[in-house]
Motif scaffolding. Structure first.
Motif, mmCIF file in Angstrom:
data_model
loop_
_atom_site.group_PDB
_atom_site.id
_atom_site.type_symbol
_atom_site.label_atom_id
_atom_site.label_comp_id
_atom_site.label_asym_id
_atom_site.label_seq_id
_atom_site.Cartn_x
_atom_site.Cartn_y
_atom_site.Cartn_z
ATOM 1 N N PRO A 38 30.765 -6.381 78.077
ATOM 2 C CA PRO A 38 30.422 -7.805 78.246
ATOM 3 C C PRO A 38 31.614 -8.639 78.702
ATOM 4 C CG PRO A 38 30.361 -7.181 75.923
ATOM 5 C CD PRO A 38 30.578 -5.928 76.694
ATOM 6 N N SER A 39 31.315 -9.810 79.172
ATOM 7 C CA SER A 39 32.335 -10.752 79.618
ATOM 8 C C SER A 39 33.264 -11.096 78.463
ATOM 9 C CB SER A 39 31.645 -12.007 80.144
ATOM 10 O OG SER A 39 32.585 -12.918 80.599
ATOM 11 N N GLY A 40 34.555 -11.093 78.735
ATOM 12 C CA GLY A 40 35.525 -11.444 77.700
ATOM 13 C C GLY A 40 35.921 -10.302 76.804
ATOM 14 N N SER A 41 35.424 -9.090 77.098
ATOM 15 C CA SER A 41 35.730 -7.968 76.216
ATOM 16 C C SER A 41 37.123 -7.403 76.450
ATOM 17 C CB SER A 41 34.674 -6.865 76.402
ATOM 18 O OG SER A 41 34.612 -6.483 77.756
ATOM 19 N N GLY A 42 37.790 -7.830 77.539
ATOM 20 C CA GLY A 42 39.160 -7.373 77.764
ATOM 21 C C GLY A 42 39.298 -6.367 78.888
ATOM 22 N N LYS A 43 38.271 -6.173 79.691
ATOM 23 C CA LYS A 43 38.311 -5.190 80.765
ATOM 24 C C LYS A 43 39.400 -5.526 81.780
ATOM 25 C CE LYS A 43 34.079 -6.107 82.111
ATOM 26 N NZ LYS A 43 33.758 -7.267 81.271
ATOM 27 N N SER A 44 39.405 -6.763 82.241
ATOM 28 C CA SER A 44 40.413 -7.152 83.222
ATOM 29 C C SER A 44 41.802 -7.043 82.624
ATOM 30 C CB SER A 44 40.184 -8.595 83.674
ATOM 31 O OG SER A 44 38.945 -8.723 84.296
ATOM 32 N N THR A 45 41.946 -7.479 81.397
ATOM 33 C CA THR A 45 43.257 -7.444 80.757
ATOM 34 C C THR A 45 43.772 -6.010 80.682
ATOM 35 O OG1 THR A 45 42.589 -9.379 79.489
ATOM 36 C CG2 THR A 45 44.526 -8.185 78.713
ATOM 37 N N LEU A 46 42.892 -5.075 80.346
ATOM 38 C CA LEU A 46 43.300 -3.666 80.296
ATOM 39 C C LEU A 46 43.833 -3.229 81.659
ATOM 40 C CD1 LEU A 46 43.511 -0.809 79.192
ATOM 41 C CD2 LEU A 46 41.056 -0.520 79.590
ATOM 42 N N ASP A 164 39.060 -4.326 89.964
ATOM 43 C CA ASP A 164 38.580 -5.249 88.934
ATOM 44 C C ASP A 164 37.365 -6.008 89.462
ATOM 45 O OD1 ASP A 164 38.192 -6.799 86.764
ATOM 46 O OD2 ASP A 164 40.042 -7.956 86.930
ATOM 47 N N GLU A 165 36.196 -5.538 89.109
ATOM 48 C CA GLU A 165 34.931 -6.145 89.581
ATOM 49 C C GLU A 165 34.992 -6.468 91.075
ATOM 50 O OE1 GLU A 165 32.978 -8.944 87.203
ATOM 51 O OE2 GLU A 165 33.985 -8.389 85.354
ATOM 52 N N PRO A 166 35.172 -5.462 91.906
ATOM 53 C CA PRO A 166 35.406 -5.729 93.324
ATOM 54 C C PRO A 166 34.195 -6.323 94.037
ATOM 55 C CG PRO A 166 35.093 -3.393 92.961
ATOM 56 C CD PRO A 166 35.194 -4.021 91.604
HETATM 57 N N1 LIG Z 1 46.224 -15.500 80.663
HETATM 58 C C1 LIG Z 1 45.409 -15.624 79.607
HETATM 59 N N2 LIG Z 1 45.719 -16.516 78.640
HETATM 60 C C2 LIG Z 1 44.928 -16.659 77.550
HETATM 61 N N3 LIG Z 1 43.791 -15.979 77.363
HETATM 62 C C3 LIG Z 1 43.418 -15.084 78.300
HETATM 63 C C4 LIG Z 1 44.205 -14.876 79.470
HETATM 64 N N4 LIG Z 1 43.589 -13.946 80.238
HETATM 65 C C5 LIG Z 1 42.471 -13.594 79.570
HETATM 66 N N5 LIG Z 1 42.367 -14.259 78.394
HETATM 67 C C6 LIG Z 1 41.286 -14.140 77.399
HETATM 68 O O1 LIG Z 1 41.205 -12.774 77.072
HETATM 69 C C7 LIG Z 1 39.848 -12.418 76.846
HETATM 70 C C8 LIG Z 1 39.516 -11.208 77.689
HETATM 71 O O2 LIG Z 1 39.613 -11.588 79.056
HETATM 72 P P1 LIG Z 1 39.303 -10.560 80.231
HETATM 73 O O3 LIG Z 1 39.464 -11.336 81.499
HETATM 74 O O4 LIG Z 1 40.125 -9.357 80.047
HETATM 75 O O5 LIG Z 1 37.789 -10.213 79.976
HETATM 76 P P2 LIG Z 1 36.821 -9.365 80.907
HETATM 77 O O6 LIG Z 1 36.287 -8.302 80.080
HETATM 78 O O7 LIG Z 1 37.506 -9.011 82.167
HETATM 79 O O8 LIG Z 1 35.676 -10.424 81.206
HETATM 80 P P3 LIG Z 1 34.919 -10.748 82.589
HETATM 81 O O9 LIG Z 1 33.809 -9.757 82.707
HETATM 82 O O10 LIG Z 1 34.413 -12.142 82.360
HETATM 83 O O11 LIG Z 1 35.937 -10.648 83.684
HETATM 84 C C9 LIG Z 1 39.004 -13.613 77.171
HETATM 85 O O12 LIG Z 1 38.651 -14.227 75.940
HETATM 86 C C10 LIG Z 1 39.933 -14.500 77.950
HETATM 87 O O13 LIG Z 1 39.662 -15.857 77.687
#
Ligand SMILES: Nc1ncnc2c1ncn2[C@@H]1O[C@H](COP(=O)(O)OP(=O)(O)OP(=O)(O)O)[C@@H](O)[C@H]1O
Ligand SMILES: Nc1ncnc2c1ncn2[C@@H]1O[C@H](COP(=O)(O)OP(=O)(O)OP(=O)(O)O)[C@@H](O)[C@H]1O
Ligand SMILES: [Mg+2]
Ligand SMILES: [Mg+2]
Lengths: 254, 259, 280, 254, 280
Positions: A38-46, A164-166
């Motif tokens: 789901p959105s916000g789960s941290g995929k992009s951050t990983l 990342d979600e290309p």
């Molecule tokens: N630079 C940042 N500063 C503060 N919080 C952040 C930052 N980047 C991401 N977050 C938070 O980290 C959490 C995970 O973000 P992330 O972008 O990794 O989610 P995601 O799984 O990729 O979601 P999506 O499908 O919406 O892209 C979210 O709650 C987001 O608000």
């Protein structure tokens, strides 16, 4: 034997918000891993931690045996082994398509202009936008831009490609062109780590699907298992929502 | 100060119309010592202030002073724009200015002073050119007219206060300014007195006068009458000694008409 | 579409009130009428002869030429451009300090920007024109008074220019740096290959805008004190106006300012519109 | 009998660009029509011409028998019969959710505050966001905002609802909630004109599917026919691209 | 993460050159060193006594109080606020004319905006302070000189405010009007229920910014001519400075301007940041 990518005990916090809560992932040479969740789960951050666009709070990241999280590593050199493709394309707007795919080759790999152009054109042909070489990103459709972005990353001869979600910024009709290119890359044996919402792509192309939720890997395994018959409740409900959008239980649930 | 004339009677019986009822509004360009400047308490004082106070007293009103660039005074703009009734700014009567202003009888003889650094071998304006020096004058004054007519290219300052600052700053080598003002600087400003001296005087043969808006004969008559009174009863001489620092050699007669 | 289409299927149409088109017509008519009334009233009430005599006096205007161009306009342009060039480089330095990792640099840059954006230009000019030379008697400003003027205008514009440069760099999407870094470029390389070239395009309109502001600010340098040949547009017009007691030269000076600022303003809007269209 | 919506000979040009080249559409009471077609084909323009947000260049639009294109019609009154839902939600950002759904009832229909609130809350409940009534749009997820937008349109008791890609600005997981609400509306007999890329929704909910390309209606009919076995080449290739994004023929086609 | 992690699997690592962290450390050290050198040089070279005497002379500063507050600051605030209020309403009218369907209104509004944005404020003040009263001898400005000051500042600010209002209205997304219209609201109703309330929020930061600019422009009203009790901050400081030959009062006036402008600027940035975060 070294793994293509190895992530161990990865933690990442933004201030008080713990976004990744201990992630372990191993990717072997030639594997395609799809990350869903789901959105916000941290995929992009990983993904961003893997090539150190974000500095992990704790844990290690190895790429082809080099530890990127080692403070003494030459991060610019190490990062070259990782090609990254972003949701928003991020083409360099002030450069032609050809310059986009050659600039880093020439400035970073110190290739000659001719050689860089040769490599760049080969990759532009591969993704099917060779005839746009002289145009500027603003003149291209989203799908074309994303394919240029892929060619740009490929031109650095990376060991691993990160996506990342290309396709999520694309019009539905343009999604297919990009997915086709990615499928072709996978077929050619490229190691890939793909964050995506395209379940059909994950099912057909991935070796391993990884379901993330709230900063942890909830479930991983072959697509048939994770997507076909998920074991965890969270995975099930996520997949149900994504796969059957017109049959959500009760709209009343906010 | 400018408004301490004791008589506070409402209005005036002389039929003179004023821009602001009950006050005689004076335009001046501050600071121009010893004719008008702020004292340490911030009140505007000076020779001109005393004189116009006499006029105000005769009109049964109080004086109020407006500070305008001298340029707007000498061309009549301030008067014509209805900012004030009288222009009193140590102003020289010239033919050109007479076209725009109604001058009173003369009340002061003009002398220009050439001021230079002590110890410099400047003896007069002629040295400015030969020694390639910077001459500083006040904008729109007869000093400027005089300097330009003599072929100089002086540096121009908006008011006398900036001119004296330019002297302190060393931005000018020689200054041309009305003598009373220069004497006041030398008397009251230590750093000027320490570095500068009057090296030459230019007697232009001109005289100062007060001015009203052209055509305002009622006020001009009253002004001239009050001045003559002051010449005669010694209050002019008293003020002169107070502000110039010495007794006048002669008192104006008030006969030669300004306008 | 023609207006006489027969409404074959018209049901109980909500035709009430006035149709929007009719309402619009009436409202337009009223507005034009108001306009006409105002114009006619003005034409009768205003003392056109007086206005023409005071502000658009051809004889007086003629007297202003050609010196108002050869002296006033020339000096305005010289002062402004020299101040702008100085301010440009000073602004670049301040912007880099503002983005620096070194706290004292950041603090100094911030203080500089706050002070020089917060002070009226005339205060800066007075301090520079009189305060500084009085305090430092021994030091002589080179090329005075042009040096002082350039410095005064430069100091004032540098604060704005610094903020513009910084905003330009920050307006380049973060994704651009990330893409460059992910291709193996170092921070510095990414800055100069990817960020700065795009930032420059972004800042061209505001940079032009600041040139306009500086043209206007240059009207205040007269407080520093000049020779007649150093008069810029405003002082030239004002001095001529006060000499003759007629406002026409001031109006001429004003028109010449407009000749500088209006086309530049038009250019700014063109560039901004082009930039908006061309966004990636 | 009057049709719910009847569009005849509709043309629309923007300057030299002819976007709609003669469209005829009839919608009967209670019908759901889905409009599909490639980007730029004029789907949005058609919908916007129906409620006269765009002034047609030629042609007529009738809603419940009233000709909207009649220059003497009170367009504000006529438009009340048409509820419109936009891709970008367009909630009023400075108003709470409840105010969003009541403001037009009160100002246009002159309902009392209490009555407007009653109607508004009923519709918010229907779309499942009643508990957000006091919040502001910025505090809501995209899916919630879109459902509020639907409730806002419904509160005016429209005869016909127009939807312009109501789910394409949403995260994939949030799409379901909105489609569920729309399906429910359709089940209740609301007449609907829906521009969408959600083929599954069109297939399941639409009475008629209408395929547009380059300003003309290429093909229309029951979903099983248009989506299931399209007759026209253009329809086929469009559907192929959208339905099988990972199997596009050759990426080389730009 | 600790620095002594053993790199178990380290292959032929690209460890060459200096690691980024080391490079960064060295670069930082150099920058701090440069800063120190500059500071120390300044400390020795500059004549601090002279600077303090000329600019930060406590005796002189004391003399300026309390009148600089009771007269200068008070008048600056009165002039600016009265000008701003006038400019606000005039600006609203001009903005409405600019958005009108009536061509002459649009043309007049555009000309007004171009002229008053293109002219240096001091030119406007001179024309208004002298040109106009001389041309219209019979007409008397009410509440002079406050009336003239308010009018001068009002005319100048109205041009900027008009553009701000227009930009604010145009910055509300078109979708908002469309949503309102599709709910059956008329153009006017949509304007006042939906567009204007949102436009007001958008324009609050630029409106505040223009108040700052007007505080600075008010430093030029001295050219109109005043009694001592009408001196605003700049003229007060300048007159005290020229009287004593010491720049401290001017510096005090400058600091008081900063007391007005810096907090307002801070407020503007806060509001802008809040607005950016709160976008729908
Ligand atoms: N630079 C940042 N500063 C503060 N919080 C952040 C930052 N980047 C991401 N977050 C938070 O980290 C959490 C995970 O973000 P992330 O972008 O990794 O989610 P995601 O799984 O990729 O979601 P999506 O499908 O919406 O892209 C979210 O709650 C987001 O608000
Ligand atoms: N206001 C306008 N001015 C000029 N051209 C316009 C305008 N609105 C739409 N167009 C053009 O009309 C054509 C059709 O646009 P429209 O939005 O109706 O397409 P669409 O089928 O809705 O596409 P999408 O799926 O991308 O929304 C496009 O080429 C578009 O650029
Ligand atoms: Mg993401
Ligand atoms: Mg559309």
């Amino acid at each position: 034997m070294t793994h293509a990518v190895q992530v161990t005990g990865l933690h990442k916090s933004f201030g008080d918000l713990e976004v990744l809560k201990g992630i372990d992932v191993t990717v072997e040479q030639g594997q395609v891993i799809c990350i869903i969740g789901p959105s916000g789960s941290g995929k992009s951050t990983l993904l961003r931690c893997v090539n150190l666009l974000e500095q992990p709070t704790a844990g290690q990241v190895f790429v082809s045996g080099t530890e990127l999280t080692d403070i003494d590593v030459d991060i610019d050199a190490a990062r070259r082994k990782l090609g990254m493709v972003f949701q928003q394309f991020n083409l360099f707007g002030h450069m032609s398509v050809l310059d986009n795919v050659t600039i880093a080759q020439r400035r970073v790999l110190k290739r000659s202009k001719a050689e860089a152009a040769k490599v760049g054109m080969r990759n532009l042909e591969k993704v099917g936008v060779a005839e746009k070489a002289e145009q500027y990103p603003a003149q291209l459709s989203g799908g074309q831009q994303q394919r240029v972005a892929i060619a740009r990353a490929l031109s650095m001869d990376p060991d691993v490609m990160l996506f990342d979600e290309p396709t999520s910024a694309l019009d539905p009709e343009l999604v297919g062109d990009v997915l086709t290119v990615m499928r072709q890359l996978a077929d050619e044996g490229m190691t890939m780590l793909v964050v995506t919402h395209e379940m059909q792509f994950a099912r057909e192309v991935a070796d391993t699907v990884l379901f993330m939720d709230e900063g942890v890997v909830v479930e991983q395994g072959p697509p048939a298992q994770v997507i076909g018959s998920p074991r965890h409740e969270r995975t099930k409900s996520f997949l149900h929502r994504v796969l059957n959008p017109t049959h959500v239980e009760e709209a009343a649930s906010p | 100060g400018g408004d301490d004339s004791g008589d506070t009677a409402e209005g005036n019986g002389s039929g003179v119309e004023l821009v602001n009822d009950g006050t005689l509004t004076t335009c001046t360009s501050l600071p121009y010592p010893p004719f008008q400047e702020q004292d340490d308490s911030g009140e505007i004082v000076g020779f001109d202030v005393d004189m116009i106070d006499i006029v105000a007293q005769d009109l049964g009103v109080e004086q109020e002073i407006i500070d305008v660039d001298f340029a707007q005074i000498k061309n009549g703009a301030a008067l014509n724009a209805g900012k004030c009734d009288i222009a009193a700014a140590g102003m020289t009567i010239t033919e050109e200015r007479k076209e725009n202003l109604g001058f009173s009888v003369p009340y002061f003889d003009e002398t220009l002073a050439v001021v230079a650094k002590q110890g410099s071998d400047v003896t007069g304006l002629d040295d400015v050119e030969s020694q390639n020096l910077t001459l500083g004058v006040q904008a729109d004054t007869t000093s400027l007219d005089y300097a330009t007519s003599e072929g100089f290219k002086p540096q121009v300052f908006r008011h006398a206060g900036l001119q004296v600052q330019a002297m302190q700053a060393g931005k000018v080598d020689v200054v041309l300014q009305d003598l009373p003002t220069v004497l006041d600087w030398l008397k009251n400003k230590e750093d000027i007195a320490a570095d500068w001296e009057v090296v030459d005087k230019v007697d232009t043969g001109d005289q100062y006068g007060y001015a009203v808006k052209k055509g305002n004969t009622e006020l001009l008559d009253q002004l001239n009458e009050s001045l003559k009174q002051a010449f005669e009863d010694g209050s002019w001489a008293e003020s002169y000694e107070k502000w110039i620092g010495e007794a006048p050699e002669k008192t104006p007669t008030g006969t030669e008409s300004g306008s | 579409m023609t207006t006489d289409t027969t409404v074959t299927e018209a049901g109980p149409a909500p035709r009430a009130r006035l149709s929007p088109r009719k309402r619009k017509k009436i409202s337009l008519a009223i507005q034009y009428a108001v306009f006409l009334v105002v114009i006619v009233t003005l034409a009768f009430v205003a003392d056109w002869a007086a206005i023409q005599h005071a502000f658009f006096n051809l004889d007086e205007a003629r007297k202003a030429f050609p010196d108002i161009l050869a002296v006033g306009l020339k000096n305005t342009i010289i002062y402004t451009l020299s101040g702008y060039i100085l301010g440009f480089f000073l602004g670049l330095v301040v912007a880099l300090m503002r983005l620096s990792d070194v706290l004292p640099y950041r603090a100094i840059a911030l203080a500089y920007i706050e002070i020089f954006r917060g002070l009226p230009a005339i205060v800066v000019f007075m301090i520079l024109g009189f305060g500084v030379p009085i305090a430092f008697q021994d030091y002589e400003m080179p090329y005075d008074p042009y040096g002082t003027v350039a410095l005064a205008l430069g100091l004032v514009s540098a604060a704005y220019l610094a903020e513009t440069f910084r905003a330009g760099i920050e307006a380049v999407p973060k994704g651009q740096t990330e893409a460059a870094r992910s291709l193996g470029m170092s921070q510095g390389r990414a800055m100069f290959t990817v960020i700065v070239p795009q930032a420059i395009r972004i800042v061209i309109p505001p940079l032009t805008n600041e040139l306009i502001l500086l043209f206007k600010d240059s009207s205040l340098v007269f407080v520093i004190g000049f020779t007649l040949s150093g008069y810029e547009l405003f002082k030239f017009g004002e001095s001529l106006s006060t000499r003759t007691g007629n406002s026409t030269p001031l109006i001429v000076a004003g028109l010449l300012y407009l000749c500088l600022t209006v086309p530049l303003g038009y250019l700014v809007r063109k560039l901004e519109a082009k930039q908006k269209r061309g966004r990636v």
